[in-house]
Scaffold this motif. Sequence first.
Motif, PDB file in Angstrom:
ATOM      1  N   GLY A   1     -76.262  -3.080   0.649  1.00 31.82           N
ATOM      2  CA  GLY A   1     -75.705  -2.497  -1.128  1.00 31.82           C
ATOM      3  C   GLY A   1     -75.560  -3.715  -1.486  1.00 31.82           C
ATOM      4  N   GLU A   2     -75.599  -4.073  -2.924  1.00 29.29           N
ATOM      5  CA  GLU A   2     -75.659  -4.986  -3.343  1.00 29.29           C
ATOM      6  C   GLU A   2     -73.543  -6.183  -3.510  1.00 29.29           C
ATOM      7  OE1 GLU A   2     -77.491  -8.083  -5.570  1.00 29.29           O
ATOM      8  OE2 GLU A   2     -78.517  -6.355  -5.013  1.00 29.29           O
ATOM      9  N   GLU A   3     -73.128  -5.000  -3.085  1.00 30.32           N
ATOM     10  CA  GLU A   3     -71.146  -5.812  -3.662  1.00 30.32           C
ATOM     11  C   GLU A   3     -71.463  -6.130  -1.859  1.00 30.32           C
ATOM     12  OE1 GLU A   3     -67.679  -3.620  -4.948  1.00 30.32           O
ATOM     13  OE2 GLU A   3     -69.293  -2.286  -6.628  1.00 30.32           O
ATOM     14  N   ALA A   4     -71.495  -5.391  -0.310  1.00 31.34           N
ATOM     15  CA  ALA A   4     -71.329  -5.987   0.337  1.00 31.34           C
ATOM     16  C   ALA A   4     -73.033  -7.679   0.697  1.00 31.34           C
ATOM     17  CB  ALA A   4     -72.336  -4.707   1.483  1.00 31.34           C
TER      18      ALA A   4
ATOM     19  N   ALA B   1     -73.253  -9.196  12.795  1.00 30.94           N
ATOM     20  CA  ALA B   1     -71.959  -7.467  11.988  1.00 30.94           C
ATOM     21  C   ALA B   1     -73.024  -7.183  11.111  1.00 30.94           C
ATOM     22  CB  ALA B   1     -70.980  -9.144  11.498  1.00 30.94           C
ATOM     23  N   VAL B   2     -72.573  -5.630  10.855  1.00 32.33           N
ATOM     24  CA  VAL B   2     -72.875  -4.974  10.063  1.00 32.33           C
ATOM     25  C   VAL B   2     -71.877  -4.585   9.107  1.00 32.33           C
ATOM     26  CG1 VAL B   2     -74.345  -2.439   9.318  1.00 32.33           C
ATOM     27  CG2 VAL B   2     -74.401  -3.892  11.538  1.00 32.33           C
ATOM     28  N   LEU B   3     -72.495  -4.760   7.181  1.00 35.68           N
ATOM     29  CA  LEU B   3     -71.314  -4.712   6.728  1.00 35.68           C
ATOM     30  C   LEU B   3     -72.218  -4.106   5.194  1.00 35.68           C
ATOM     31  CD1 LEU B   3     -68.433  -5.404   5.254  1.00 35.68           C
ATOM     32  CD2 LEU B   3     -69.432  -6.965   4.043  1.00 35.68           C
ATOM     33  N   GLY B   4     -71.930  -2.524   5.463  1.00 36.91           N
ATOM     34  CA  GLY B   4     -72.597  -1.418   3.925  1.00 36.91           C
ATOM     35  C   GLY B   4     -70.983  -1.576   3.128  1.00 36.91           C
ATOM     36  N   GLU B   5     -71.673  -0.161   1.955  1.00 38.45           N
ATOM     37  CA  GLU B   5     -70.369  -0.642   0.523  1.00 38.45           C
ATOM     38  C   GLU B   5     -69.555   0.411   1.262  1.00 38.45           C
ATOM     39  OE1 GLU B   5     -70.244  -1.401  -1.966  1.00 38.45           O
ATOM     40  OE2 GLU B   5     -73.228  -2.081  -2.126  1.00 38.45           O
ATOM     41  N   ASP B   6     -69.318   1.591   2.148  1.00 42.65           N
ATOM     42  CA  ASP B   6     -68.384   2.093   2.826  1.00 42.65           C
ATOM     43  C   ASP B   6     -67.482   1.026   3.956  1.00 42.65           C
ATOM     44  OD1 ASP B   6     -69.661   4.291   2.012  1.00 42.65           O
ATOM     45  OD2 ASP B   6     -70.445   4.860   3.718  1.00 42.65           O
ATOM     46  N   GLU B   7     -67.897   0.736   4.303  1.00 43.02           N
ATOM     47  CA  GLU B   7     -67.078  -0.480   5.242  1.00 43.02           C
ATOM     48  C   GLU B   7     -66.138  -1.748   4.232  1.00 43.02           C
ATOM     49  OE1 GLU B   7     -70.627   1.044   8.122  1.00 43.02           O
ATOM     50  OE2 GLU B   7     -70.314  -0.113   5.556  1.00 43.02           O
TER      51      GLU B   7
ATOM     52  N   ASN C   1     -62.115  -1.864   4.202  1.00 45.59           N
ATOM     53  CA  ASN C   1     -62.011  -2.955   4.825  1.00 45.59           C
ATOM     54  C   ASN C   1     -62.252  -3.674   5.731  1.00 45.59           C
ATOM     55  OD1 ASN C   1     -60.824  -6.291   4.163  1.00 45.59           O
ATOM     56  ND2 ASN C   1     -59.035  -5.301   5.378  1.00 45.59           N
ATOM     57  N   LYS C   2     -63.329  -2.826   6.667  1.00 45.49           N
ATOM     58  CA  LYS C   2     -63.321  -3.380   7.747  1.00 45.49           C
ATOM     59  C   LYS C   2     -65.531  -3.595   8.144  1.00 45.49           C
ATOM     60  CE  LYS C   2     -60.390  -0.921   9.414  1.00 45.49           C
ATOM     61  NZ  LYS C   2     -59.036  -1.221  10.382  1.00 45.49           N
ATOM     62  N   ILE C   3     -65.915  -4.099   9.402  1.00 47.21           N
ATOM     63  CA  ILE C   3     -66.780  -5.083   9.296  1.00 47.21           C
ATOM     64  C   ILE C   3     -67.662  -4.316  11.124  1.00 47.21           C
ATOM     65  CG2 ILE C   3     -66.241  -7.133  10.353  1.00 47.21           C
ATOM     66  CD1 ILE C   3     -68.892  -8.073   8.830  1.00 47.21           C
TER      67      ILE C   3
ATOM     68  N   ASP D   1     -61.124  -5.268  11.348  1.00 49.35           N
ATOM     69  CA  ASP D   1     -60.909  -5.343   9.697  1.00 49.35           C
ATOM     70  C   ASP D   1     -61.087  -7.315   9.557  1.00 49.35           C
ATOM     71  OD1 ASP D   1     -58.798  -2.978  10.024  1.00 49.35           O
ATOM     72  OD2 ASP D   1     -57.602  -4.533  10.784  1.00 49.35           O
ATOM     73  N   LEU D   2     -61.638  -6.873   8.058  1.00 51.68           N
ATOM     74  CA  LEU D   2     -62.687  -7.714   6.961  1.00 51.68           C
ATOM     75  C   LEU D   2     -62.227  -8.857   7.088  1.00 51.68           C
ATOM     76  CD1 LEU D   2     -64.722  -6.044   4.378  1.00 51.68           C
ATOM     77  CD2 LEU D   2     -64.867  -8.220   6.339  1.00 51.68           C
ATOM     78  N   GLU D   3     -60.241  -8.570   7.109  1.00 45.34           N
ATOM     79  CA  GLU D   3     -59.852 -10.122   6.949  1.00 45.34           C
ATOM     80  C   GLU D   3     -59.700 -10.680   7.506  1.00 45.34           C
ATOM     81  OE1 GLU D   3     -56.266  -8.628   4.868  1.00 45.34           O
ATOM     82  OE2 GLU D   3     -57.134  -8.329   3.097  1.00 45.34           O
ATOM     83  N   THR D   4     -59.373 -10.255   9.092  1.00 42.79           N
ATOM     84  CA  THR D   4     -58.891 -10.935  10.156  1.00 42.79           C
ATOM     85  C   THR D   4     -60.363 -11.755  10.717  1.00 42.79           C
ATOM     86  OG1 THR D   4     -58.343  -9.343  11.517  1.00 42.79           O
ATOM     87  CG2 THR D   4     -56.781 -10.838  10.410  1.00 42.79           C
ATOM     88  N   PHE D   5     -61.806 -10.922  10.788  1.00 38.87           N
ATOM     89  CA  PHE D   5     -63.298 -10.910  11.455  1.00 38.87           C
ATOM     90  C   PHE D   5     -63.216 -11.779  12.002  1.00 38.87           C
ATOM     91  CE2 PHE D   5     -67.491 -11.689  11.326  1.00 38.87           C
ATOM     92  CZ  PHE D   5     -67.694 -10.798  12.208  1.00 38.87           C
TER      93      PHE D   5
END
Length: 422
Positions: free
Chosen positions: A338-341, A384-390, A394-396, A410-414
């Motif tokens: 996804g574009e945002e991810a 590390a996989v990041l999609g629109e839902d994740e 705020n998850k990865i 959590d994305l912030e502390t990944f």
Amino acid sequence: MSIRLPRGTQDILPGEIEKWHLIEEKARELCAKFQYREIRTPIFEHTELFLRSVGDTTDIVQKEMYTFEDRGERSLTLRPEGTAAVVRSFVEHKMFGDANQPVKLYYMGPMFRYERPQAGRYRQFVQFGVEAIGSADPAIDAEVIAVAMSLYQSLGLKKLKLVINSLGDKESRAAHRDALINHFKPRIGEFCNDCQNRLEKNPMRILDCKQDRDHKLMATAPSIIDYLNEDSKHYFEKVQQYLRDLNIAFEVDSNLVRGLDYYNHTAFEIMSDAEGFGAITTLCGGGRYNGLTEEIGGPEAPGIGFAMSIERFIAALEAEKVELPIDKAIDCYLVSLGEEAKDYTVGLLHKLRLAGFSAERDYLDRKIKAQFKAADRAKAKYVAVLGEDELKANKINLKSMDTGEQTEFDLETFVEKFAELL
């Protein structure tokens, strides 16, 4: 018209350059232990430096130097070897006045010789070398040899042979010189033009002739060992004693003649005995050069050093089938969907790298399956996989490529959690 490499040069590509990095790193680590410090000199010097130090009867000066005039009509030469430039710098910067003596230096860089290219030999090649200047102690001779042997052995070479000789002091060499002239002169017309020219100037160089090496007079030529005076004999015996103390095996070869005029007393070569290495087995050569500092305008400061070709080092490793411990894996590959991810991974990738990790992401807008294949080719330890839902949650998701185990962070502390994991 396609433009190709100049003859006698090479491109060192990714996948191969890592071997060079490892050798260079090992060399620097070893020099730190032996207290040798790095020096970097220009790639070109005044031609006169090499004429006075290397010697105008050598093949290097007569046939192999890349010499040119600059716009000021000054004769300059691309350096064919490293010792002369290091000694020039030692004299010019008055290192002989340093409190810590001898001055122990090492260098690493390209050299240039116009010679026939062959396996492991190039017209531009890279040398690593050390120089210890300011001591006439035979123990420093043994130490210099130990540096070279230790570097080869630290990376796994086993089929090595160290050959040593003494070229004697001025008095010994003068007596040997007269004996050589008397030996060769009656039949010098049977030798090549180079040998004929060297008879009176530097007859020892005849012994190093490749064209006439099978001539009968070569086998019966007077040995320098028979002309060593008592001081030279004692010096050579001490060098051998110290090598035994260091458990360094060696052979004495009275026919060993180094190709540069500045050598005296100790001369040595390290050779590869590996099967299939080639006809030219020398990996490294060096010796003592008392008098060189005076020759280029400095005070008396005896020295000794060696130089080794990195290209031939690598060829010896390949001949012995030594696998170097090179880690080609990266820590983390970011896969996005996804574009945002995808946009978010730009900043996340930078954070991982700033935290000290090797990391990569996709730059070709590939599908998720192709991104995983790219991660596999990069030998990524984790993906590390990041999609629109994740991203909305705020998850990865982190997957171990070794075990297949997956963990959500959590994305912030990944980045912090990833550091703890590794």
